[in-house]
Design an enzyme around this catalytic site. Structure first.
Site, PDB file in Angstrom:
ATOM      1  N   TYR A 276       0.815  -1.212   0.000  1.00 52.36           N
ATOM      2  CA  TYR A 276       0.000   0.000   0.000  1.00 52.36           C
ATOM      3  C   TYR A 276       0.847   1.260   0.000  1.00 52.36           C
ATOM      4  CZ  TYR A 276       0.663   0.483   5.095  1.00 52.36           C
ATOM      5  OH  TYR A 276       1.192   0.635   6.346  1.00 52.36           O
ATOM      6  N   CYS A 277       0.217   2.327  -0.492  1.00 52.60           N
ATOM      7  CA  CYS A 277       0.809   3.664  -0.485  1.00 52.60           C
ATOM      8  C   CYS A 277      -0.295   4.619  -0.028  1.00 52.60           C
ATOM      9  CB  CYS A 277       1.351   4.014  -1.871  1.00 52.60           C
ATOM     10  SG  CYS A 277       0.111   4.010  -3.177  1.00 52.60           S
ATOM     11  N   GLN A 278      -0.292   5.834  -0.510  1.00 57.63           N
ATOM     12  CA  GLN A 278      -1.334   6.774  -0.105  1.00 57.63           C
ATOM     13  C   GLN A 278      -2.632   6.556  -0.877  1.00 57.63           C
ATOM     14  OE1 GLN A 278      -1.024   8.735   2.553  1.00 57.63           O
ATOM     15  NE2 GLN A 278      -3.173   9.305   2.319  1.00 57.63           N
TER      16      GLN A 278
ATOM     17  N   MET B 173      -3.843   4.312   1.873  1.00 58.25           N
ATOM     18  CA  MET B 173      -4.114   4.889   3.191  1.00 58.25           C
ATOM     19  C   MET B 173      -5.252   5.906   3.133  1.00 58.25           C
ATOM     20  SD  MET B 173      -2.349   3.421   5.537  1.00 58.25           S
ATOM     21  CE  MET B 173      -2.394   4.536   6.942  1.00 58.25           C
TER      22      MET B 173
END
Length: 105
Positions: free
Chosen positions: A66-68, A97
């Site tokens: 995951y990232c933003q 996120m």
């Protein structure tokens, strides 16, 4: 759902260090996307997997990347597949996120 069920899933946060200050999912491995890309390049140039940051990412377990927002994590999944990881074991956290409603540390 799988996290809530207690399944043994590895979480991989590929955001940049300044973004981690806003919180991360508990227990996540933190490896920025550029570090992973550099490790994949080194692997292609003959480095051993154990000699790179890829050693921290297991190949025998499901990994939620995951990232933003989900864009960088998608790119990292493509890089990892190119480095020999099984695509079926790499999962992208949809919307990253930005959409995570669970606990952050």
């Amino acid at each position: 759902d799988r996290l809530d069920a207690g399944e043994p899933i590895v979480l991989l946060d590929v955001r940049n260090p300044p973004e981690w200050a806003g919180g991360t999912i508990p227990g996540a491995i933190r490896l920025p996307k550029p570090d992973i890309e550099q490790a994949v390049r080194a692997l292609r140039e003959g480095a051993s997997r154990e000699g790179t940051t890829l050693a921290a990412i297991p190949r025998d377990r499901d990994v939620v990347v995951y990232c933003q927002s989900g864009m960088r994590s998608s790119a990292v999944i493509r890089e990892l597949v190119g480095a020999g990881y099984e695509a079926s074991r790499l999962l992208n956290l949809e919307q990253g996120m930005s959409a995570w409603a669970g606990e952050k540390v």
